[in-house]
Enzyme design. Structure first.
Site, mmCIF file in Angstrom:
data_model
loop_
_atom_site.group_PDB
_atom_site.id
_atom_site.type_symbol
_atom_site.label_atom_id
_atom_site.label_comp_id
_atom_site.label_asym_id
_atom_site.label_seq_id
_atom_site.Cartn_x
_atom_site.Cartn_y
_atom_site.Cartn_z
ATOM 1 N N GLN A 1 -10.110 -3.056 -3.751
ATOM 2 C CA GLN A 1 -11.372 -2.296 -3.259
ATOM 3 C C GLN A 1 -12.373 -2.647 -4.429
ATOM 4 O O GLN A 1 -13.535 -3.051 -4.168
ATOM 5 C CB GLN A 1 -11.256 -0.728 -3.225
ATOM 6 C CG GLN A 1 -12.741 -0.030 -2.682
ATOM 7 C CD GLN A 1 -13.231 -0.584 -1.409
ATOM 8 O OE1 GLN A 1 -12.408 -0.284 -0.666
ATOM 9 N NE2 GLN A 1 -14.420 -0.914 -1.583
ATOM 10 N N CYS B 1 -16.218 3.515 -0.501
ATOM 11 C CA CYS B 1 -15.285 2.722 0.150
ATOM 12 C C CYS B 1 -14.772 2.741 1.526
ATOM 13 O O CYS B 1 -13.882 1.973 1.621
ATOM 14 C CB CYS B 1 -13.955 2.841 -0.964
ATOM 15 S SG CYS B 1 -13.398 4.552 -1.196
ATOM 16 N N ARG C 1 0.781 -1.086 0.081
ATOM 17 C CA ARG C 1 -0.034 -0.163 0.060
ATOM 18 C C ARG C 1 0.950 1.177 -0.252
ATOM 19 O O ARG C 1 1.717 1.345 1.051
ATOM 20 C CB ARG C 1 -0.792 0.109 1.118
ATOM 21 C CG ARG C 1 -1.996 1.295 1.434
ATOM 22 C CD ARG C 1 -2.759 0.798 2.542
ATOM 23 N NE ARG C 1 -3.626 2.277 2.946
ATOM 24 C CZ ARG C 1 -4.936 2.159 2.454
ATOM 25 N NH1 ARG C 1 -5.180 1.015 1.705
ATOM 26 N NH2 ARG C 1 -5.715 3.090 2.576
ATOM 27 N N ASP D 1 -16.593 8.670 -2.785
ATOM 28 C CA ASP D 1 -15.212 8.503 -2.081
ATOM 29 C C ASP D 1 -15.169 9.721 -1.321
ATOM 30 O O ASP D 1 -15.969 10.853 -1.812
ATOM 31 C CB ASP D 1 -14.206 8.072 -2.999
ATOM 32 C CG ASP D 1 -13.108 7.809 -2.055
ATOM 33 O OD1 ASP D 1 -13.068 7.641 -0.862
ATOM 34 O OD2 ASP D 1 -12.012 7.434 -2.677
ATOM 35 N N ARG E 1 -14.253 -7.010 1.282
ATOM 36 C CA ARG E 1 -12.727 -6.853 1.167
ATOM 37 C C ARG E 1 -11.928 -7.958 1.360
ATOM 38 O O ARG E 1 -11.036 -8.504 0.937
ATOM 39 C CB ARG E 1 -12.228 -5.729 1.864
ATOM 40 C CG ARG E 1 -12.570 -4.354 1.489
ATOM 41 C CD ARG E 1 -12.076 -3.985 0.057
ATOM 42 N NE ARG E 1 -10.599 -4.091 -0.068
ATOM 43 C CZ ARG E 1 -9.752 -2.953 0.621
ATOM 44 N NH1 ARG E 1 -10.444 -1.806 1.316
ATOM 45 N NH2 ARG E 1 -8.383 -3.204 0.569
ATOM 46 N N HIS F 1 -7.027 1.614 -7.058
ATOM 47 C CA HIS F 1 -7.482 0.691 -5.796
ATOM 48 C C HIS F 1 -8.178 -0.637 -6.435
ATOM 49 O O HIS F 1 -9.063 -0.874 -6.135
ATOM 50 C CB HIS F 1 -8.153 1.454 -4.912
ATOM 51 C CG HIS F 1 -8.193 1.078 -3.440
ATOM 52 N ND1 HIS F 1 -7.504 -0.215 -3.079
ATOM 53 C CD2 HIS F 1 -8.777 1.527 -2.261
ATOM 54 C CE1 HIS F 1 -7.783 -0.140 -1.600
ATOM 55 N NE2 HIS F 1 -8.505 0.750 -1.280
#
Length: 308
Positions: free
Chosen positions: A131, A263, A101, A223, A291, A128
């Site tokens: 996600q 998310c 990440r 988001d 997830r 991402h």
């Protein structure tokens, strides 16, 4: 064959279907894979803070019998100048996969080029993709077939928007992204999504009109207005983003049975209201749970354990 997962675009349409089907089965019967990664270790490197990514990946590894090795950037020699490539070469001697990440997408690409084990993009400024897998599984659970489903993303044309454009069109969906002027997704991503859509029967549209995007949508998605690293821009963003907020009026423009996704983390009252995120159309908490299931399926696929 060594495979990495740096972008949703690393998958073929059939592979995406396979991953989502596997994730659904693992969600229903997680005990079936409780020991398939026994004797294997996965390094998880976090150069950005995390809640859902860290916990879901750590549980995904441990619940399949593997050993997660979780490290922050400050705990690695990266902080003292070791290159990401040298880190990848060394970790490949110790572990069976690396999850990173980070900030720039190029760090993932440099790591993958040097590593001898699968590398997973757990978030970068560009995409991402993990996600997106959870998002698609959530929509699949509610809608069945993904092909033909319309998804409206309202907000910043960021890494999440990029992955939704690529992943949504790969699944044959109609993805509409609405952003303020100057905050659109990268044109190359939009172009690639449109190319994918021509092959799958989906579509990709970018607009500055949130009402146009939300009209009749099967899925509404948003988001945060300022992602990690953009905290210095809050005043500017709060001037132009409020019309992209998902509130009850936005929900009313969409399909009667619209699914609302975020998310997380959510800035309640900014990009989404309490009434919507906690309301009957919200699938946000299922989305967060998924997830775990999609990342478990992804790791097993990359490590070949799903074919044992």
């Amino acid at each position: 064959m060594l495979r990495h997962f740096l972008s949703v675009d690393d998958l073929a349409s059939s592979e995406l279907d396979q991953l989502l089907e596997s994730a659904a089965k693992l969600k229903a019967s997680p005990e079936d894979v409780s020991s398939v990664l026994r004797g294997k270790s996965v390094a998880m490197l976090f150069e950005k803070p995390s809640t859902r990514t860290r916990v879901s990946f750590e549980v995904a590894v441990s619940s399949t019998g593997g050993h997660p090795v979780v490290l922050s950037g400050q705990e690695l020699q990266l902080g003292r100048g070791e290159t990401i490539e040298d880190t990848g070469r060394v970790l490949s001697r110790y572990v069976h996969a690396i999850v990173l990440r980070t900030f720039g997408q190029e760090r993932l690409e440099f790591l993958a080029a040097a590593a001898d084990v699968p590398v997973v993009n757990a978030l970068s400024d560009f995409e991402h993709p993990c996600q997106c897998l959870a998002d698609l599984l959530t929509i699949r659970e509610r809608r069945g077939d993904l092909a033909g489903v319309s998804l409206a993303y309202l907000g910043d044309g960021n890494n999440v928007a990029h992955s939704l454009l690529l992943g949504g069109t790969l699944a044959g969906m109609h993805v509409r992204v609405a952003t303020p002027v100057g905050f659109e997704p990268i044109p190359q991503v939009v172009g690639r999504a449109q190319e994918i859509a021509r092959e799958t029967g989906g579509s990709a549209l970018v607009t500055n009109d949130p009402k146009e995007a939300a009209a009749g949508a099967d899925v509404l998605y948003t988001d945060v207005w300022a992602s990690m690293g953009q905290e210095a821009e809050p005043v500017e963003r709060e001037l132009v983003f409020p019309q992209y907020r998902i509130d009850q009026e936005t929900v009313a423009r969409a399909a009667p049975d619209v699914i609302v996704l975020h998310c997380l983390p959510a800035h309640r009252g900014h990009e989404i209201t309490d009434e919507v995120i906690d309301g009957p159309h919200s699938a946000v908490w299922d989305q967060a749970e998924n997830r775990l299931h999609t990342q478990r399926a992804l790791l097993l696929w990359l490590l070949g354990a799903d074919r044992d």
